[in-house]
Design an enzyme around this catalytic site. Structure first.
Site, PDB file in Angstrom:
ATOM      1  N   ASP A 170       4.332  -0.347  -6.966  1.00 39.50           N
ATOM      2  CA  ASP A 170       3.070  -0.610  -7.675  1.00 39.50           C
ATOM      3  C   ASP A 170       1.941   0.179  -7.035  1.00 39.50           C
ATOM      4  OD1 ASP A 170       1.463  -2.135  -9.589  1.00 39.50           O
ATOM      5  OD2 ASP A 170       0.615  -3.129  -7.823  1.00 39.50           O
ATOM      6  N   ARG A 227       0.861  -1.183   0.000  1.00 33.99           N
ATOM      7  CA  ARG A 227       0.000   0.000   0.000  1.00 33.99           C
ATOM      8  C   ARG A 227       0.898   1.234   0.000  1.00 33.99           C
ATOM      9  NH1 ARG A 227      -3.431  -2.715  -1.654  1.00 33.99           N
ATOM     10  NH2 ARG A 227      -5.479  -3.181  -0.817  1.00 33.99           N
ATOM     11  N   HIS A 240      -0.733  -0.037  -9.785  1.00 30.03           N
ATOM     12  CA  HIS A 240      -1.511  -0.990  -8.997  1.00 30.03           C
ATOM     13  C   HIS A 240      -2.027  -2.153  -9.857  1.00 30.03           C
ATOM     14  CE1 HIS A 240      -3.421  -1.100  -4.809  1.00 30.03           C
ATOM     15  NE2 HIS A 240      -3.387  -2.339  -5.293  1.00 30.03           N
ATOM     16  N   GLU A 282      -2.493   7.618  -4.928  1.00 30.40           N
ATOM     17  CA  GLU A 282      -2.836   6.953  -6.200  1.00 30.40           C
ATOM     18  C   GLU A 282      -4.306   7.110  -6.594  1.00 30.40           C
ATOM     19  OE1 GLU A 282      -1.736   2.845  -5.028  1.00 30.40           O
ATOM     20  OE2 GLU A 282      -3.821   2.315  -5.411  1.00 30.40           O
TER      21      GLU A 282
HETATM   22  P1  NAD Z   1      -1.458 -11.292   5.107  1.00 29.00           P
HETATM   23  O1  NAD Z   1      -2.455 -10.814   6.096  1.00 29.00           O
HETATM   24  O2  NAD Z   1      -1.417 -12.738   4.727  1.00 29.00           O
HETATM   25  O3  NAD Z   1       0.019 -10.907   5.625  1.00 29.00           O
HETATM   26  C1  NAD Z   1       0.350  -9.662   6.147  1.00 29.00           C
HETATM   27  C2  NAD Z   1       1.468  -9.881   7.167  1.00 29.00           C
HETATM   28  O4  NAD Z   1       1.894  -8.595   7.614  1.00 29.00           O
HETATM   29  C3  NAD Z   1       1.018 -10.681   8.407  1.00 29.00           C
HETATM   30  O5  NAD Z   1       1.907 -11.765   8.613  1.00 29.00           O
HETATM   31  C4  NAD Z   1       1.107  -9.660   9.552  1.00 29.00           C
HETATM   32  O6  NAD Z   1       1.503 -10.266  10.776  1.00 29.00           O
HETATM   33  C5  NAD Z   1       2.178  -8.731   9.005  1.00 29.00           C
HETATM   34  N1  NAD Z   1       2.196  -7.422   9.648  1.00 29.00           N
HETATM   35  C6  NAD Z   1       1.163  -6.705  10.182  1.00 29.00           C
HETATM   36  N2  NAD Z   1       1.628  -5.555  10.696  1.00 29.00           N
HETATM   37  C7  NAD Z   1       2.974  -5.547  10.499  1.00 29.00           C
HETATM   38  C8  NAD Z   1       4.015  -4.646  10.825  1.00 29.00           C
HETATM   39  N3  NAD Z   1       3.767  -3.508  11.504  1.00 29.00           N
HETATM   40  N4  NAD Z   1       5.271  -4.950  10.461  1.00 29.00           N
HETATM   41  C9  NAD Z   1       5.546  -6.108   9.796  1.00 29.00           C
HETATM   42  N5  NAD Z   1       4.604  -7.019   9.482  1.00 29.00           N
HETATM   43  C10 NAD Z   1       3.344  -6.740   9.832  1.00 29.00           C
HETATM   44  O7  NAD Z   1      -1.639 -10.353   3.835  1.00 29.00           O
HETATM   45  P2  NAD Z   1      -1.192 -10.664   2.328  1.00 29.00           P
HETATM   46  O8  NAD Z   1      -2.278 -11.395   1.626  1.00 29.00           O
HETATM   47  O9  NAD Z   1       0.184 -11.228   2.330  1.00 29.00           O
HETATM   48  O10 NAD Z   1      -1.180  -9.169   1.734  1.00 29.00           O
HETATM   49  C11 NAD Z   1      -0.246  -8.200   2.191  1.00 29.00           C
HETATM   50  C12 NAD Z   1      -0.657  -6.843   1.655  1.00 29.00           C
HETATM   51  O11 NAD Z   1      -0.504  -6.817   0.238  1.00 29.00           O
HETATM   52  C13 NAD Z   1      -2.143  -6.476   1.856  1.00 29.00           C
HETATM   53  O12 NAD Z   1      -2.366  -5.888   3.122  1.00 29.00           O
HETATM   54  C14 NAD Z   1      -2.411  -5.491   0.744  1.00 29.00           C
HETATM   55  O13 NAD Z   1      -2.224  -4.177   1.256  1.00 29.00           O
HETATM   56  C15 NAD Z   1      -1.322  -5.795  -0.286  1.00 29.00           C
HETATM   57  N6  NAD Z   1      -1.875  -6.226  -1.586  1.00 29.00           N
HETATM   58  C16 NAD Z   1      -1.523  -5.525  -2.700  1.00 29.00           C
HETATM   59  C17 NAD Z   1      -2.008  -5.913  -3.950  1.00 29.00           C
HETATM   60  C18 NAD Z   1      -1.616  -5.204  -5.238  1.00 29.00           C
HETATM   61  O14 NAD Z   1      -2.254  -5.417  -6.270  1.00 29.00           O
HETATM   62  N7  NAD Z   1      -0.594  -4.365  -5.247  1.00 29.00           N
HETATM   63  C19 NAD Z   1      -2.865  -7.010  -4.031  1.00 29.00           C
HETATM   64  C20 NAD Z   1      -3.182  -7.715  -2.863  1.00 29.00           C
HETATM   65  C21 NAD Z   1      -2.682  -7.315  -1.642  1.00 29.00           C
END
Ligand code: NAD
Length: 336
Positions: A258, A234, A295, A263
């Site tokens: 990305d 994000r 994105h 955005e």
């Molecule tokens: P997930 O919930 O499986 O994993 C997120 C991890 O981040 C968890 O293990 C959590 O413990 C950890 N976390 C939380 N707070 C933290 C901190 N302060 N420091 C370090 N780690 C921390 O989520 P995911 O499915 O792996 O997705 C991750 C992120 O990717 C989503 O939150 C979303 O913002 C982003 N995303 C982006 C796109 C894109 O198209 N660019 C698409 C999907 C998801």
């Protein structure tokens, strides 16, 4: 259920149309974003479906509730664009797609790394202009490089697995130690250690009040000179002005993003005939060692099919039982 879909593109209509043959919801697709100007379109719909750049604040949620909306289906994993407390106070349910293809996002992060390292964006332009000089295109072996993964959940773990395949050393920062990552040989360290020991840092944690501007001036000061920073998570995780200063000083040697904090005013639209007003964004585009994609990390056919199926299944489940397995609760939102 009768569902109003906002902010839809032709590809949404294609994938949701196909998935709805099984679910048989009454879907009305609107092209416009959900905003105060368009919110009247939602009146009378018990369910609405929105994307990541449709922001729902307390005022908008109240209008939706008055119009009879009970369910807000997010066709995304992230939910930082909705005021969850206001929704909960109004008795509205927020459902999301917790996982649709961690591979899509992880692979895009790797695409940014490979492009930045081997300067594919510059080589592509040079060769098309008949310039076959390789001066300035020097890369480095990924083999043996140290990769820091911030957030080792579903996407971070797949990303770590791919980078391990290149022969990289893995550092991780996450309160939760993912056994899959530990098995890959990842060493969990403090954020300060990850910042100062990584050659490449990739962000895979959600945006929360805790992670807002996680990469700021102080964090950038800890980096090795020339660190590669990748953000497919994000935009708000990075203080963009601090990143620009880091690029100018050389602390950041490569930046692949990305996602971008502002955005919502830019991405997903064709603005090629307009003057972009965001000077910080425009400054980013002037660096030869920066790649910005709009994105698109999630944008694979498998991911779109999964998003459509899970979103419609969420709506079906809520319609039948009044609850949903993929409901976002304030408690688990705080834990993320
Ligand atoms: P997930 O919930 O499986 O994993 C997120 C991890 O981040 C968890 O293990 C959590 O413990 C950890 N976390 C939380 N707070 C933290 C901190 N302060 N420091 C370090 N780690 C921390 O989520 P995911 O499915 O792996 O997705 C991750 C992120 O990717 C989503 O939150 C979303 O913002 C982003 N995303 C982006 C796109 C894109 O198209 N660019 C698409 C999907 C998801």
């Amino acid at each position: 259920m009768k569902v109003a879909f906002f902010n839809t593109k032709p590809y949404d209509r294609q994938f949701f149309g196909a998935a709805n043959e099984k679910h048989c919801h009454e879907i009305i697709f609107f092209e416009s974003h959900l905003s105060l100007e368009t919110i009247s379109l939602a009146a009378g719909f018990p369910a609405i479906c929105i994307f990541i750049n449709d922001y729902l604040n307390a005022e908008m949620l109240q209008i939706l509730a008055k119009g009879g909306t009970k369910l807000i289906a997010l066709r995304s994993a992230g939910f930082n664009h909705v005021d969850l407390t206001a929704a909960s106070n109004l008795g509205m349910a927020i459902v999301r797609v917790p996982a649709y293809s961690p591979y899509a996002v992880a692979e895009h992060a790797v695409a940014l790394i490979l492009s930045l390292n081997r300067k594919i964006h510059r080589a592509y332009n040079r060769v098309r202009e008949g310039n076959f000089s390789i001066e300035g295109l020097l890369g480095f072996d990924l083999y043996g490089a140290t990769v820091g993964v911030v957030g080792t959940g579903k996407i971070g773990a797949i990303f770590a697995q791919i980078m391990r395949g290149f022969g990289c050393k893995l550092l991780g920062y996450d309160a939760y130690h993912n056994p899959l990552c530990v098995e890959l040989g990842m060493k969990y360290v403090s954020m300060a250690e990850l910042l100062s020991h990584s050659d490449i840092i990739s962000l895979h944690c959600p945006l929360t009040p805790d992670t807002h501007h996680l990469i700021n001036t102080e964090a950038i000061a800890k980096l090795k000179t020339g660190t590669m920073l990748i953000n497919t998570s994000r935009g708000g995780l990075i203080d963009t002005q601090a990143a620009i200063d880091g690029l100018k000083s050389g602390s950041i040697g490569y930046l692949g993003i990305d996602v971008y904090e502002q955005e919502a005013d830019l991405f997903f639209e064709d603005l090629s005939n307009e003057v972009i007003q965001d000077d910080i964004f425009q400054r980013l585009l002037t660096f030869p060692n920066v790649i910005v994609t709009g994105h698109q990390a999630f944008f694979t056919s498998q991911a779109l099919a999964n998003i459509a199926e899970t979103t419609l299944a969420n709506i079906t489940e809520f319609g039948e039982s009044g609850t949903c397995t993929n409901e976002v609760k304030i408690d688990n939102a705080i834990a993320k």
